[in-house]
Design a protein around this motif. Structure first.
Motif, PDB file in Angstrom:
ATOM      1  N   PRO A   1     -14.578   4.191   0.984  1.00 55.81           N
ATOM      2  CA  PRO A   1     -14.534   2.827   1.543  1.00 55.81           C
ATOM      3  C   PRO A   1     -14.946   1.830   0.474  1.00 55.81           C
ATOM      4  CG  PRO A   1     -15.735   4.325   2.995  1.00 55.81           C
ATOM      5  CD  PRO A   1     -15.529   5.054   1.704  1.00 55.81           C
ATOM      6  N   LEU A   2     -14.229   0.717   0.405  1.00 62.94           N
ATOM      7  CA  LEU A   2     -14.503  -0.262  -0.648  1.00 62.94           C
ATOM      8  C   LEU A   2     -15.152  -1.518  -0.089  1.00 62.94           C
ATOM      9  CD1 LEU A   2     -14.248  -0.882  -3.653  1.00 62.94           C
ATOM     10  CD2 LEU A   2     -11.972  -1.804  -3.210  1.00 62.94           C
ATOM     11  N   SER A   3     -14.493  -2.176   0.853  1.00 63.92           N
ATOM     12  CA  SER A   3     -15.048  -3.417   1.393  1.00 63.92           C
ATOM     13  C   SER A   3     -14.382  -3.737   2.721  1.00 63.92           C
ATOM     14  CB  SER A   3     -14.833  -4.585   0.416  1.00 63.92           C
ATOM     15  OG  SER A   3     -13.444  -4.796   0.197  1.00 63.92           O
ATOM     16  N   ASP A   4     -15.055  -4.535   3.515  1.00 62.44           N
ATOM     17  CA  ASP A   4     -14.502  -5.034   4.771  1.00 62.44           C
ATOM     18  C   ASP A   4     -14.117  -6.496   4.591  1.00 62.44           C
ATOM     19  OD1 ASP A   4     -14.919  -2.652   6.118  1.00 62.44           O
ATOM     20  OD2 ASP A   4     -16.919  -3.233   6.802  1.00 62.44           O
TER      21      ASP A   4
ATOM     22  N   VAL B   1      -6.174   0.358  -4.750  1.00 64.02           N
ATOM     23  CA  VAL B   1      -6.876  -0.301  -3.651  1.00 64.02           C
ATOM     24  C   VAL B   1      -5.913  -0.321  -2.470  1.00 64.02           C
ATOM     25  CG1 VAL B   1      -7.931  -2.431  -2.834  1.00 64.02           C
ATOM     26  CG2 VAL B   1      -8.289  -1.683  -5.198  1.00 64.02           C
ATOM     27  N   SER B   2      -6.296   0.363  -1.392  1.00 63.15           N
ATOM     28  CA  SER B   2      -5.420   0.548  -0.235  1.00 63.15           C
ATOM     29  C   SER B   2      -5.932  -0.254   0.948  1.00 63.15           C
ATOM     30  CB  SER B   2      -5.358   2.040   0.132  1.00 63.15           C
ATOM     31  OG  SER B   2      -4.674   2.235   1.356  1.00 63.15           O
ATOM     32  N   THR B   3      -5.021  -0.863   1.688  1.00 62.26           N
ATOM     33  CA  THR B   3      -5.396  -1.616   2.889  1.00 62.26           C
ATOM     34  C   THR B   3      -5.465  -0.723   4.113  1.00 62.26           C
ATOM     35  OG1 THR B   3      -3.064  -2.194   3.268  1.00 62.26           O
ATOM     36  CG2 THR B   3      -4.398  -3.748   1.999  1.00 62.26           C
ATOM     37  N   VAL B   4      -5.115   0.553   3.973  1.00 62.10           N
ATOM     38  CA  VAL B   4      -5.215   1.510   5.086  1.00 62.10           C
ATOM     39  C   VAL B   4      -5.898   2.778   4.570  1.00 62.10           C
ATOM     40  CG1 VAL B   4      -3.153   0.638   6.246  1.00 62.10           C
ATOM     41  CG2 VAL B   4      -2.947   2.539   4.628  1.00 62.10           C
ATOM     42  N   ARG B   5      -6.487   3.519   5.481  1.00 62.25           N
ATOM     43  CA  ARG B   5      -7.112   4.787   5.112  1.00 62.25           C
ATOM     44  C   ARG B   5      -6.021   5.829   4.873  1.00 62.25           C
ATOM     45  NH1 ARG B   5     -11.526   8.034   8.862  1.00 62.25           N
ATOM     46  NH2 ARG B   5     -11.403  10.037   7.784  1.00 62.25           N
ATOM     47  N   PRO B   6      -5.973   6.416   3.678  1.00 65.41           N
ATOM     48  CA  PRO B   6      -4.919   7.399   3.385  1.00 65.41           C
ATOM     49  C   PRO B   6      -5.038   8.625   4.287  1.00 65.41           C
ATOM     50  CG  PRO B   6      -5.976   6.646   1.381  1.00 65.41           C
ATOM     51  CD  PRO B   6      -6.817   6.150   2.516  1.00 65.41           C
ATOM     52  N   ARG B   7      -3.912   9.190   4.629  1.00 62.11           N
ATOM     53  CA  ARG B   7      -3.880  10.388   5.459  1.00 62.11           C
ATOM     54  C   ARG B   7      -3.688  11.626   4.590  1.00 62.11           C
ATOM     55  NH1 ARG B   7       0.153   8.503  10.422  1.00 62.11           N
ATOM     56  NH2 ARG B   7      -1.174   6.790  11.227  1.00 62.11           N
TER      57      ARG B   7
ATOM     58  N   THR C   1     -10.753  -2.713   6.703  1.00 62.83           N
ATOM     59  CA  THR C   1     -11.473  -2.022   5.629  1.00 62.83           C
ATOM     60  C   THR C   1     -10.508  -1.646   4.511  1.00 62.83           C
ATOM     61  OG1 THR C   1     -13.095  -1.113   7.184  1.00 62.83           O
ATOM     62  CG2 THR C   1     -12.892  -0.017   5.054  1.00 62.83           C
ATOM     63  N   GLY C   2     -10.896  -1.972   3.295  1.00 63.76           N
ATOM     64  CA  GLY C   2     -10.128  -1.551   2.134  1.00 63.76           C
ATOM     65  C   GLY C   2     -10.708  -0.272   1.559  1.00 63.76           C
ATOM     66  N   PHE C   3      -9.862   0.524   0.916  1.00 64.74           N
ATOM     67  CA  PHE C   3     -10.270   1.813   0.367  1.00 64.74           C
ATOM     68  C   PHE C   3      -9.849   1.897  -1.099  1.00 64.74           C
ATOM     69  CE2 PHE C   3      -9.590   2.266   4.881  1.00 64.74           C
ATOM     70  CZ  PHE C   3     -10.696   2.991   5.314  1.00 64.74           C
ATOM     71  N   LEU C   4     -10.684   2.559  -1.882  1.00 63.23           N
ATOM     72  CA  LEU C   4     -10.335   2.836  -3.272  1.00 63.23           C
ATOM     73  C   LEU C   4      -9.913   4.294  -3.352  1.00 63.23           C
ATOM     74  CD1 LEU C   4     -10.153   1.624  -6.074  1.00 63.23           C
ATOM     75  CD2 LEU C   4     -12.493   2.379  -6.495  1.00 63.23           C
TER      76      LEU C   4
ATOM     77  N   THR D   1       0.807  -1.220   0.000  1.00 64.48           N
ATOM     78  CA  THR D   1       0.000   0.000   0.000  1.00 64.48           C
ATOM     79  C   THR D   1       0.838   1.267   0.000  1.00 64.48           C
ATOM     80  OG1 THR D   1      -1.998  -0.961   0.954  1.00 64.48           O
ATOM     81  CG2 THR D   1      -1.596   1.358   1.405  1.00 64.48           C
ATOM     82  N   ASP D   2       1.780   1.411   0.912  1.00 62.72           N
ATOM     83  CA  ASP D   2       2.502   2.680   1.028  1.00 62.72           C
ATOM     84  C   ASP D   2       3.242   3.052  -0.253  1.00 62.72           C
ATOM     85  OD1 ASP D   2       1.554   3.136   3.562  1.00 62.72           O
ATOM     86  OD2 ASP D   2       3.322   2.350   4.585  1.00 62.72           O
ATOM     87  N   PRO D   3       4.017   2.147  -0.854  1.00 63.54           N
ATOM     88  CA  PRO D   3       4.658   2.516  -2.130  1.00 63.54           C
ATOM     89  C   PRO D   3       3.654   2.833  -3.230  1.00 63.54           C
ATOM     90  CG  PRO D   3       5.721   0.582  -1.182  1.00 63.54           C
ATOM     91  CD  PRO D   3       4.486   0.832  -0.385  1.00 63.54           C
ATOM     92  N   LEU D   4       2.555   2.106  -3.272  1.00 68.85           N
ATOM     93  CA  LEU D   4       1.565   2.360  -4.319  1.00 68.85           C
ATOM     94  C   LEU D   4       0.918   3.727  -4.149  1.00 68.85           C
ATOM     95  CD1 LEU D   4      -0.271  -1.077  -4.713  1.00 68.85           C
ATOM     96  CD2 LEU D   4       1.496  -0.086  -6.184  1.00 68.85           C
ATOM     97  N   LEU D   5       0.660   4.141  -2.912  1.00 71.69           N
ATOM     98  CA  LEU D   5       0.085   5.468  -2.693  1.00 71.69           C
ATOM     99  C   LEU D   5       1.072   6.568  -3.082  1.00 71.69           C
ATOM    100  CD1 LEU D   5      -1.843   5.003   0.672  1.00 71.69           C
ATOM    101  CD2 LEU D   5      -2.763   5.037  -1.650  1.00 71.69           C
ATOM    102  N   ASP D   6       2.348   6.343  -2.823  1.00 75.51           N
ATOM    103  CA  ASP D   6       3.367   7.309  -3.265  1.00 75.51           C
ATOM    104  C   ASP D   6       3.377   7.406  -4.793  1.00 75.51           C
ATOM    105  OD1 ASP D   6       4.127   7.906  -0.680  1.00 75.51           O
ATOM    106  OD2 ASP D   6       5.775   6.456  -0.654  1.00 75.51           O
ATOM    107  N   GLU D   7       3.266   6.264  -5.451  1.00 80.60           N
ATOM    108  CA  GLU D   7       3.237   6.258  -6.915  1.00 80.60           C
ATOM    109  C   GLU D   7       1.957   6.899  -7.449  1.00 80.60           C
ATOM    110  OE1 GLU D   7       5.824   2.093  -7.170  1.00 80.60           O
ATOM    111  OE2 GLU D   7       3.741   2.146  -7.821  1.00 80.60           O
TER     112      GLU D   7
END
Length: 319
Positions: free
Chosen positions: A178-181, A164-170, A289-292, A148-154
């Motif tokens: 919110p995508l799914s639990d 699709v992130s496994t943590v809520r972005p800050r 919770t996953g997030f898009l 998740t972290d590298p993908l959010l940076d990209e």
């Protein structure tokens, strides 16, 4: 005007009678997605007063309030949630059809592909089968796997359209929904389950003493969370097997390598067939919770919004 049925339940959002004003509906959807009149206006390339006027016009035509005005932004009413769910698919499909070819006669070729990134397990098992029907409608996909972290940076750098992130972005540099639990389950093969019996519910982690651990990584990330959440204890130990793909972890556990913790969606078929056995069914299992996630502002082309809304809608239907 009341938006409830005679039995007190929320009323169903109605498309205006007669030919609908697509501009008003597009403006509503932009504000709904952006969470503010000003942000919606930027997406549409309109002034904020124009957007406000259009929303008021649509509210007047529907006889319903669509947004609650907040100190910062707006919050959709239940009626607005229902209206958005009904129109976003058709409107996005219309936009995708109009924008599928850059040139009027198609000389410029098909639209740019949607760049979607996230965990390999979720994208492979859930997202790609869900998105398959869109490919026939002209959507092109470019999939990337990663943490998740590298993908959010990209994503911030523009390398992806959606993550699709496994943590809520800050912070405010990214927009998310919110995508799914996903529920986590402690599982083993039938052989190990027979040896352990039903002792986990009574003895806790002591019942697993000496049982090999199969993990995603050396530091036992998912297992540690399960131990802390369910047993209230810190997990220490060295995994017998590590594999940086939960599908490989699932295969190793089903083959008898030991025990692990997996998201239920990834092992539902094995649990149903008996290839894997749940060792414990706590009343309060760990949930993640996953997030898009996307960058704020208008999508780079219509297919990005189409893919985003398709994933969210199907996740809500499955949930």
């Amino acid at each position: 005007m009341d938006d409830r049925n005679s039995d007190g339940s929320p009323g169903r959002a109605a498309i205006p009678a007669g030919p609908p004003d697509l501009n008003l509906l597009r403006t509503f959807l932009a504000v709904y997605r952006a969470g503010a009149f000003t942000a919606g206006a930027r997406v549409l390339g309109l002034s904020q007063p124009t957007v406000t006027t259009q929303i008021r016009a649509l509210e007047g035509r529907l006889g319903r309030e669509l947004f609650e005005r907040l100190p910062r932004g707006v919050a959709p009413t239940p009626f607005a949630d229902d209206l958005a769910a009904r129109i976003m698919g058709p409107l996005d499909a219309l936009g995708a059809a109009a924008g599928a070819w850059h040139g009027a006669d198609g000389e410029d070729g098909p639209a740019e592909p949607v760049r979607l990134a996230g965990p390999a397990e979720y994208l492979s098992h859930t997202a790609l089968p869900t998105l398959a029907p869109l490919v026939e409608r002209g959507v092109r996909l470019r999939i990337a796997f990663g943490l998740t972290d590298p993908l959010l940076d990209e994503l911030r750098a523009g390398r992806h359209d959606l993550v699709v992130s496994t943590v809520r972005p800050r912070g405010r540099s990214l927009a998310w929904l919110p995508l799914s639990d996903e529920e986590f389950v402690l599982v083993a093969s039938p052989g190990w389950a027979e040896r352990i019996g039903g002792r986990v519910a009574e003895e806790g982690p002591a019942a697993l003493h000496g049982v090999p651990l199969v993990a995603y990584a050396e530091d036992l990330p998912i297992l540690r969370r399960y131990w802390r959440h369910v047993f209230g204890r810190r997990l220490t130990g060295v995994p017998a097997v590590t594999a940086p793909d939960l599908r490989a972890v699932r295969a190793a556990v089903a083959g008898g390598a030991g025990v692990s913790v997996l998201p239920r969606y990834l092992c539902a078929a094995e649990l149903a067939s008996g290839a894997l056995v749940p060792l414990h069914l706590p009343e309060d299992p760990p949930i993640n919770t996953g997030f898009l996630v996307r960058r704020p502002g208008p999508p780079s082309h219509p297919h990005v919004a189409l893919v985003r809304d398709h994933l969210v809608r199907r996740a809500r239907e499955a949930g």
